[in-house]
Design a protein around this motif. Structure first.
Motif, PDB file in Angstrom:
ATOM      1  N   PHE A  33       0.809  -1.262   0.213  1.00  0.00           N
ATOM      2  CA  PHE A  33       0.010   0.003   0.065  1.00  0.00           C
ATOM      3  C   PHE A  33       0.797   1.350  -0.015  1.00  0.00           C
ATOM      4  CE2 PHE A  33      -3.201  -3.095   1.438  1.00  0.00           C
ATOM      5  CZ  PHE A  33      -4.298  -2.498   0.862  1.00  0.00           C
ATOM      6  N   VAL A  34       0.321   2.266  -0.579  1.00  0.00           N
ATOM      7  CA  VAL A  34       0.824   3.461  -0.598  1.00  0.00           C
ATOM      8  C   VAL A  34      -0.157   4.578  -0.172  1.00  0.00           C
ATOM      9  CG1 VAL A  34       2.098   5.411  -1.955  1.00  0.00           C
ATOM     10  CG2 VAL A  34       2.538   3.076  -2.662  1.00  0.00           C
ATOM     11  N   ILE A  35      -0.054   5.056   0.990  1.00  0.00           N
ATOM     12  CA  ILE A  35      -0.601   6.034   1.533  1.00  0.00           C
ATOM     13  C   ILE A  35      -0.501   7.543   1.384  1.00  0.00           C
ATOM     14  CG2 ILE A  35      -2.174   6.753   3.700  1.00  0.00           C
ATOM     15  CD1 ILE A  35      -1.308   3.890   4.744  1.00  0.00           C
ATOM     16  N   GLY A  36      -1.080   8.412   0.814  1.00  0.00           N
ATOM     17  CA  GLY A  36      -0.900   9.953   0.722  1.00  0.00           C
ATOM     18  C   GLY A  36      -0.688  10.468   1.964  1.00  0.00           C
ATOM     19  N   LEU A  73      -7.217  -1.770   3.203  1.00  0.00           N
ATOM     20  CA  LEU A  73      -6.135  -1.592   3.986  1.00  0.00           C
ATOM     21  C   LEU A  73      -6.444  -2.136   5.467  1.00  0.00           C
ATOM     22  CD1 LEU A  73      -3.507   0.175   3.967  1.00  0.00           C
ATOM     23  CD2 LEU A  73      -4.833   2.105   5.014  1.00  0.00           C
ATOM     24  N   ASN A  74      -7.388  -1.721   6.105  1.00  0.00           N
ATOM     25  CA  ASN A  74      -8.038  -2.346   7.369  1.00  0.00           C
ATOM     26  C   ASN A  74      -7.765  -3.798   7.512  1.00  0.00           C
ATOM     27  OD1 ASN A  74      -9.537  -0.942   9.409  1.00  0.00           O
ATOM     28  ND2 ASN A  74     -10.327  -0.113   7.427  1.00  0.00           N
ATOM     29  N   ALA A  75      -7.806  -4.478   6.300  1.00  0.00           N
ATOM     30  CA  ALA A  75      -7.648  -6.180   6.359  1.00  0.00           C
ATOM     31  C   ALA A  75      -6.313  -6.335   6.393  1.00  0.00           C
ATOM     32  CB  ALA A  75      -8.375  -6.774   5.265  1.00  0.00           C
ATOM     33  N   ALA A  76      -5.360  -5.552   5.781  1.00  0.00           N
ATOM     34  CA  ALA A  76      -4.031  -5.897   5.714  1.00  0.00           C
ATOM     35  C   ALA A  76      -3.312  -5.389   6.917  1.00  0.00           C
ATOM     36  CB  ALA A  76      -3.253  -5.320   4.564  1.00  0.00           C
ATOM     37  N   TRP A  77      -3.656  -4.047   7.389  1.00  0.00           N
ATOM     38  CA  TRP A  77      -2.744  -3.380   8.481  1.00  0.00           C
ATOM     39  C   TRP A  77      -3.953  -2.722   9.411  1.00  0.00           C
ATOM     40  CZ3 TRP A  77       2.073  -3.726   8.565  1.00  0.00           C
ATOM     41  CH2 TRP A  77       2.954  -4.291   7.231  1.00  0.00           C
ATOM     42  N   PRO A  78      -4.523  -3.820   9.982  1.00  0.00           N
ATOM     43  CA  PRO A  78      -5.715  -3.382  10.969  1.00  0.00           C
ATOM     44  C   PRO A  78      -4.991  -2.464  12.188  1.00  0.00           C
ATOM     45  CG  PRO A  78      -5.222  -5.705  11.429  1.00  0.00           C
ATOM     46  CD  PRO A  78      -4.564  -5.335  10.271  1.00  0.00           C
ATOM     47  N   GLY A  79      -3.824  -2.907  12.552  1.00  0.00           N
ATOM     48  CA  GLY A  79      -3.222  -2.360  13.817  1.00  0.00           C
ATOM     49  C   GLY A  79      -2.981  -0.678  13.271  1.00  0.00           C
ATOM     50  N   PRO A  96       4.707  -5.204   1.160  1.00  0.00           N
ATOM     51  CA  PRO A  96       3.784  -6.163   0.721  1.00  0.00           C
ATOM     52  C   PRO A  96       3.560  -7.059   1.948  1.00  0.00           C
ATOM     53  CG  PRO A  96       5.615  -6.034  -0.810  1.00  0.00           C
ATOM     54  CD  PRO A  96       6.029  -5.159   0.404  1.00  0.00           C
ATOM     55  N   ARG A  97       2.029  -7.299   2.166  1.00  0.00           N
ATOM     56  CA  ARG A  97       1.877  -8.312   3.017  1.00  0.00           C
ATOM     57  C   ARG A  97       1.722  -9.687   2.576  1.00  0.00           C
ATOM     58  NH1 ARG A  97       2.374  -7.236   8.122  1.00  0.00           N
ATOM     59  NH2 ARG A  97       0.317  -6.716   9.474  1.00  0.00           N
ATOM     60  N   GLY A  98       2.761 -10.544   3.411  1.00  0.00           N
ATOM     61  CA  GLY A  98       2.581 -12.029   3.213  1.00  0.00           C
ATOM     62  C   GLY A  98       1.613 -12.732   4.042  1.00  0.00           C
ATOM     63  N   PRO A  99       1.329 -13.772   3.834  1.00  0.00           N
ATOM     64  CA  PRO A  99       0.494 -14.704   4.666  1.00  0.00           C
ATOM     65  C   PRO A  99       0.562 -14.639   6.327  1.00  0.00           C
ATOM     66  CG  PRO A  99       2.008 -16.373   3.640  1.00  0.00           C
ATOM     67  CD  PRO A  99       2.242 -15.006   3.231  1.00  0.00           C
ATOM     68  N   ARG A 100      -0.222 -15.098   6.959  1.00  0.00           N
ATOM     69  CA  ARG A 100      -0.043 -15.019   8.529  1.00  0.00           C
ATOM     70  C   ARG A 100       0.903 -13.853   9.300  1.00  0.00           C
ATOM     71  NH1 ARG A 100       0.844 -19.607   5.994  1.00  0.00           N
ATOM     72  NH2 ARG A 100       2.993 -19.376   6.519  1.00  0.00           N
ATOM     73  N   GLY A 153       2.959  -0.546  19.338  1.00  0.00           N
ATOM     74  CA  GLY A 153       2.485  -1.287  18.174  1.00  0.00           C
ATOM     75  C   GLY A 153       3.446  -2.592  17.864  1.00  0.00           C
ATOM     76  N   ILE A 154       2.611  -3.740  17.283  1.00  0.00           N
ATOM     77  CA  ILE A 154       3.327  -4.687  17.335  1.00  0.00           C
ATOM     78  C   ILE A 154       2.897  -5.182  15.892  1.00  0.00           C
ATOM     79  CG2 ILE A 154       3.828  -7.255  18.055  1.00  0.00           C
ATOM     80  CD1 ILE A 154       3.795  -6.308  20.756  1.00  0.00           C
ATOM     81  N   ASN A 155       3.913  -5.837  14.972  1.00  0.00           N
ATOM     82  CA  ASN A 155       3.704  -6.316  13.857  1.00  0.00           C
ATOM     83  C   ASN A 155       4.401  -7.748  13.623  1.00  0.00           C
ATOM     84  OD1 ASN A 155       2.909  -6.764  11.066  1.00  0.00           O
ATOM     85  ND2 ASN A 155       4.897  -5.505  10.284  1.00  0.00           N
ATOM     86  N   VAL A 156       3.641  -8.630  13.374  1.00  0.00           N
ATOM     87  CA  VAL A 156       4.336 -10.059  13.431  1.00  0.00           C
ATOM     88  C   VAL A 156       3.907 -10.974  12.051  1.00  0.00           C
ATOM     89  CG1 VAL A 156       4.159 -10.292  15.853  1.00  0.00           C
ATOM     90  CG2 VAL A 156       2.095 -11.132  14.442  1.00  0.00           C
ATOM     91  N   THR A 157       4.668 -11.846  11.867  1.00  0.00           N
ATOM     92  CA  THR A 157       4.388 -12.863  10.896  1.00  0.00           C
ATOM     93  C   THR A 157       4.638 -14.447  11.517  1.00  0.00           C
ATOM     94  OG1 THR A 157       5.270 -11.541   9.011  1.00  0.00           O
ATOM     95  CG2 THR A 157       5.147 -13.915   8.552  1.00  0.00           C
ATOM     96  N   LEU A 158       3.837 -15.143  11.248  1.00  0.00           N
ATOM     97  CA  LEU A 158       3.794 -16.434  12.153  1.00  0.00           C
ATOM     98  C   LEU A 158       4.092 -17.756  11.193  1.00  0.00           C
ATOM     99  CD1 LEU A 158       0.659 -16.276  14.538  1.00  0.00           C
ATOM    100  CD2 LEU A 158       3.033 -15.244  14.882  1.00  0.00           C
TER     101      LEU A 158
END
Lengths: 755, 296, 161
Positions: B69-72, B86-92, B173-177, B199-204
């Motif tokens: 995503f690119v956000i102005g 965007l909500n689905a990919a980056w809800p935090g 870009p958002r990967g799975p999990r 804020g925490i961002n994780v991949t499992l």
């Protein structure tokens, strides 16, 4: 006449208020909405220091700035002598008020006014303030009440000697007054006690936080006449204070009551009006001043912060045998905290044989306190009702049962003197017991608290006029600023007496030149006292209408009956005449004696005391200390609700203010004695998502001293919340929170300390 | 008459020229929800305000060539919140921005404004840091891409040159999990500045074991901080009790707060630990598809 | 700098005004145009008494410069009613006695209208959070929330006007 037992058609219904449409469409004119041709903008320069001697003020650079039309300092006001005033709500000395409005030799708190300017634009006025050069000698300051009482504390006033102690102290101090109330023998009482609880409690100053900042528009004419548009709780109060502070005749000042955007006691004294008048006089043009929110916090009065000690002794069956309290109230920079009511209200709910209460009125380098809803009562009751909860726990007794056991009843002699008459406290407690909230078990993980509260309510001087217009519609004018819907209740009482549709009655607030003296809107007196005047004026109109009908029919006035808005012959003996309604009588007014008008002024006595009980359920997040109010019920004896919606609104609003006081509101000072949180971002009043629906339960025990049974309702609801919430937190966590506000860091720290 | 000038350029070049050529203090105006407060309070006395909202692309949300995503930079919070993808990919990140101020403030406030105001307590910033967002900065020397955590340098200070401003933010870009979460603690339920934010961002992986993590804390230091020690505790683990306890301790250790009107050192440290645990739980749940509900 | 000339559509009418850069939209509405229904309670975006709708989005007019209004459509409290006909939110505020002093009322009504424009069926919690930026010190919010929920029902055709 008394209508308490009557079958009422208007009183008790919920019509739309007469000023409603104006207020939902943005048309209502508040003080800051007023304008005048050639108007200037006034701004006030304020001290950055908590305590400082003013060495000099140089206004020359400010005066030289293009667009600046006047600058004033204390030198432009008369230096008036000390004189007790009985104009506002609570004690006030005219000289103190003058010095509060404009500092003379010393600035006594950060935010204290030291000079003012009037300029053609707000921006120029702001720049001019920066150009005023004030030289200060910064003095040691004291903020905290106990520190201010210490023997070595910086003294604010060289001429302040503690009143209420003999002999008179030799040295001045910050203790303005000591008050004591005694009943019975408290020492003997404690000897008799089988269970004793003791506790120390503190509260922080909280601001009334009305959303409308103080504002006024003043115009001084060359002949010395002044017109003021002011947002206040009493335009007669504004006139009296302004006249006194400027050395003017009251007759030369006309104050128009603008709509007022909330006051809660905070607009029962003045800050701006004499300054605006002085600027207007100097500039020869009208001047408007409106405070910023920051000025409201720094420069206008919150209520006292306090230190309170409570000790209560009881028998094992819960009978209280002794009660003792020491209260130390911050007054701000000038004497006059609500220490008197603070000493009276804490134990007023109970029938106690032995009581000893001592109170101290203490000045410190904070803004002068102003009245705030039941002044003093919430502070003292937070301590007493927390202690009562502790007592119930120690006794293993239900907290409601403990209150029932000791409840004040008709005939109970209070510790401050008067005997309770016509009170409805036991009816309130009965309503608690019967309420679903009280009967529903506390939910898992929550806690429940109960607390009760008292306020005297007041009466006093009020004037009302009732005019029957030429078409039979009716205008009611009073001298009471309408702060929360009182025009609706005035119109309703008059419509009830006249027997007409309330839609045909319009109530207004008349200016100081257009109606007789009326004491300010406060103490919960308007619906009681002004309502009494309006009711009596309507009754005089009815008498007049009956006379006119009698004259028209050429029968004795005793043979005329007034019913449902019409004159009828009273029975068949009186003759067979078609009834005459208001419109018909109004149409003939010129031929039956001229305009149909009645004015009544009263000094109303017998304001029925009010009692309330609040039930509160909370959840405490034990990791963060955050308290959520889950359910809230406020039960109150309201005497008689004229317009139940606005009575409920008073109760809900008072409870919400109490929730703010309990959980988050406080004045935060830095090490220089400057307020750190003078805005709504960090002075945290409750927002819509902070509170649940607040159920207001109206118990109606009519006050026989009012024609409709009215008691004041606005003050009581702010009294119980702090203790109700503290007691609920205790119930949820086992932790007693004796210091307000019960903010998340404090709750978490208390939980940690308790392990 | 006022000396304050205003310009609303319609190109990046024009805006950069205005900023470069300003004689005194020039301020970039996006949503203005901080700037106008500072102006009114007299804390800031600029000579020029450059309103960037008329520059094409500075408002709006699109997908970049890499699929991220690119956000102005000046896109208002309300517009960001309304973007379902965007909500689905980056809800935090979305809810962090949504936590700023009121609904009214949401009508104006922007990621760039929140970042460049450089408050350590800014709500969207820990989420931006955790997301690994890149700021696209434009100025006289051209365009550069900067990791967001290099923008604030201290309270109210940024690394941007006088003639620079942020045009847009790029999210990887958002990967799975993968999922993010943000929580802040405030005394009320709304309208407060964060006492602490996390804020925490994780991949499992498919078993729920963390393979990558970014942890950021707000309001515990002069700027928002990354907490790599905390992230390392998560990597290689599921959210068992031991991991949570270590995460709590790491967050507390990393927090170097001050005592002020909004909180004490002691309290803020404890809350940093509490929030880290709670945020990690939400992020892990989301990454496993267990929930995507609102965190507040 | 000379005053800025701005053209905007205010409550459906094309309006021209002159303002200085530092004047907020609230200053312009109140002091330049004379629409005093929007109130200044804080001038810092914390109280919501100055709420207006700009191009469909709810904002605090104290947090917007007057010059930014160029080309925008703005609805203030004065533009919420349709001539003589009150908006359902206004009507329900009256019926529920959702105001006491009335100072916060214009901002609350504008904010509530914006809510119902966007979400015709809010929950009580959604309404409370949406309106969290509108401080009311008189009512405790109880009757305000009831009025908004009732107005929503009216607008959905589920309750009587």
């Amino acid at each position: 006449m008394n209508y308490v037992a009557s079958d009422l058609k208007v009183v008790g219904t919920r019509p739309i208020r007469p000023d409603g449409v104006d207020k939902v469409t943005g048309r209502a004119v508040f003080a800051a909405d007023t304008r005048a041709a050639g108007m200037l903008w006034g701004k006030i320069k304020r001290s950055p220091h908590a305590h400082a001697r003013i060495l000099s003020i140089d206004t020359s650079k400010a005066m030289a700035l293009p667009g600046v039309k006047a600058v004033v300092t204390a030198a432009d006001f008369p230096d008036i002598p000390s004189e007790e005033a009985f104009v506002g709500e609570g004690p006030m000395n005219f000289r103190d008020l003058a010095l509060n409005v404009m500092a003379r030799s010393k600035a006594l708190y950060e935010g204290h006014a030291v000079a003012a300017v009037a300029a053609t634009t707000q921006e120029i006025a702001d720049r001019a303030l920066e150009l005023i050069d004030v030289q200060y000698e910064v003095l040691p300051f004291v903020i905290d009440v106990e520190a201010a009482m210490a023997p070595d504390a910086p003294v604010l006033h060289d001429d302040l000697f503690t009143a209420g102690v003999t002999p008179k102290p030799e040295k001045p101090s910050n203790i303005a007054k000591v008050v004591t109330f005694k009943k019975g023998d408290v020492e003997a009482g404690f000897k008799d006690a089988e269970v004793v609880v003791e506790g120390r409690y503190t509260t922080q100053p909280v601001h009334q936080a009305y959303i409308e900042p103080h504002a006024c528009l003043a115009s001084y004419q060359p002949d010395g006449q002044v017109t003021i548009h002011a947002s206040s709780q009493g335009h007669f109060m504004v006139r009296a204070y302004t006249a006194k502070l400027l050395g003017m005749d009251m007759a030369n000042i006309r104050v128009n009551p603008a709509e007022i955007g909330g006051g809660f006691g905070g607009k029962t004294l003045i800050y701006l009006e004499p300054v605006a008048v002085a600027l207007s006089k100097k500039a020869g043009r009208p001047v408007k001043i409106q405070m910023t929110r920051e000025e409201v916090f720094r420069g206008s009065g919150p209520t006292s912060g306090a230190w309170v000690e409570v000790k209560i002794g009881a028998k094992k069956d819960g009978t209280i045998v002794a009660a003792q309290q020491v209260l130390k109230f911050q007054a701000g920079a000038f004497p006059g905290s609500p220490i008197g009511p603070g000493c009276m209200c804490g134990f007023a709910m109970y029938d106690l044989p032995n009581v000893d209460v001592v109170g101290y009125d203490v000045v410190s380098n904070r803004p002068k306190v102003a009245a705030y809803r039941a002044p003093g009562a919430p502070i003292t009751s937070f301590a007493v009702e927390s202690a009562m909860d502790e007592l119930a726990r120690k006794l293993g007794m239900d907290p409601l049962a403990l209150r029932e056991k000791n409840a004040a009843k008709n005939g109970t002699k209070t510790h401050y003197g008067p005997v309770h008459q016509n009170i409805g406290f036991t009816a309130v407690l009965d309503a608690v017991k019967a309420h679903p909230h009280w009967k529903t078990p506390v939910k898992e993980g929550q806690g429940r608290g109960l607390a009760v509260g008292f306020w005297f309510n007041i009466g006093g001087e009020s004037t009302a006029t009732v005019h029957v217009n030429e078409d039979g519609s009716v205008t009611v004018a009073t001298g009471s600023p309408d702060i929360g819907g009182s025009r609706a209740s005035m119109g309703m009482m008059v419509a009830e007496v006249l027997g007409i549709d309330v839609a045909r009655v319009k109530a207004t607030v008349a200016d100081t030149a257009s109606i007789g003296f009326t004491h300010l809107t406060g103490g919960s007196r308007v619906t009681f006292a002004t309502g009494m005047a309006a009711t009596q004026a309507a009754e005089k109109v009815v008498d007049d209408l009956k006379k006119r009908a009698a004259a028209t029919w050429e029968i004795p006035v005793e043979a005329v009956e007034w019913k449902d808005g019409k004159a009828y012959p009273a029975g068949s003996n009186a003759g067979a005449f078609e009834p005459l309604d208001l419109a018909a009588l109004a149409l003939k007014a010129a031929r039956t004696g001229g305009p149909i008008v009645a004015e009544v002024s009263v000094n109303a006595q017998g304001a029925g005391a009010g009692f309330g009980a609040h039930i509160c359920d909370v959840t405490v997040d034990k990791e963060t200390g955050h308290v959520t109010i889950e359910r809230y019920t406020a039960i109150q004896d309201v005497g008689r609700a004229i317009h139940p919606s606005y009575v409920e609104g008073q109760i809900q609003g008072g409870a919400a203010q109490g929730i703010g006081w309990a959980l988050n509101e406080e004045y935060i000072y830095n090490t220089k004695g400057q307020m750190e949180n003078p805005g709504f971002l960090d002075y945290r009043v409750p927002v819509a998502s902070d509170v649940p629906m607040i159920e207001a339960v109206l118990v109606e025990v009519p006050n026989p001293r009012h024609p409709f049974g009215v008691r004041g309702v606005g003050e009581v609801p702010i009294v119980p919340p702090m203790a109700a919430i503290a007691n609920a937190i205790k119930s949820a966590t086992g932790v007693r929170m004796p210091n307000l506000p019960m903010s998340p860091p404090k709750v978490r720290a208390a939980l940690d300390a308790a392990g | 008459m006022s000396s304050l000038n205003y310009a609303a350029p319609t190109t990046v070049d024009e805006a950069v020229k205005l900023l470069a050529g300003a004689s005194g203090l020039a301020k970039v105006l996006s949503g203005g929800t901080d700037l106008l407060v500072q102006l009114r309070a007299g804390r800031l006395k600029p000579d020029l305000i450059v309103d960037t909202k008329k520059i094409p692309g500075i408002i709006g949300i699109r997908k970049g060539s890499d699929g991220g995503f690119v956000i102005g930079a000046a896109t208002p919070g309300a517009e960001v919140e309304a973007n379902a993808e965007l909500n689905a990919a980056w809800p935090g990140l979305v809810e962090a921005l949504d936590l700023i101020g009121s609904t009214q403030v949401q009508g104006r406030c922007s990621l760039a404004g929140n970042l460049c105001n450089a408050s350590p307590a800014a709500d969207s910033v820990p989420a931006l840091y955790a997301a690994g967002a890149i700021a696209v900065v434009v100025g006289s020397k051209g365009r550069r891409e900067v990791p967001v955590e290099q923008i604030p340098t201290g309270p109210g200070r940024t690394s941007l040159a006088k003639d620079e401003f942020i045009l847009e933010f790029k999210l990887p870009p958002r990967g799975p999990r993968s999922a993010d979460a943000y929580l802040r603690f405030i005394p009320r339920t709304e309208m407060d500045i964060a006492v602490v934010g996390c804020g925490i961002n994780v991949t499992l992986d498919e078993k729920g074991v963390c393979t990558a993590a970014r942890v950021a804390l707000g309001a515990v230091s002069p700027t928002v901080i990354m907490v790599p020690e905390a992230a390392q505790i998560l990597v290689g683990h599921t959210l068992d009790a031991d991991t949570l306890a270590k995460l709590d301790a790491a967050a507390q250790a990393a927090a170097k707060p001050i005592t002020d009107k909004r909180g004490t050192v002691e309290y803020r440290k404890k809350i940093a630990g509490v929030l880290a645990r709670r945020v990690a739980a939400i992020a892990f749940d989301r990454a496993q598809g267990k929930t995507n509900g609102k965190a507040h | 700098m000379a005053k800025q000339h701005v053209t905007a559509v205010i409550n459906g009418e094309e309006t021209e005004f002159l303002c200085e850069t530092q004047q907020t939209m609230l200053d312009v509405l109140r002091d330049v145009i004379g629409l005093t229904g929007s109130k200044e309670g804080c001038a810092s975006g914390d109280c919501g008494a100055c709420s207006v709708i700009v191009d469909g989005r709810l904002v605090c007019s104290c947090l917007m410069l007057g010059v930014e209004a160029e080309g925008k459509a703005i609805t203030t409290i004065e533009g919420v009613a349709d001539g003589e006909t009150l908006h359902p939110v206004q009507q329900k505020f009256l019926e529920h006695a959702a105001l006491q002093c009335g100072f916060c009322t214009p901002g609350l009504i504008v904010a509530a209208k914006a809510l119902l424009d966007e979400n015709p069926n809010p929950t009580e919690t959604e309404a409370r959070y949406w309106l969290a930026g509108n401080l009311c010190r008189c009512t405790g919010y109880d009757k305000v929330i009831r009025a908004v929920m009732d107005a929503a029902a009216v607008m959905r055709g589920e309750a009587a006007r």
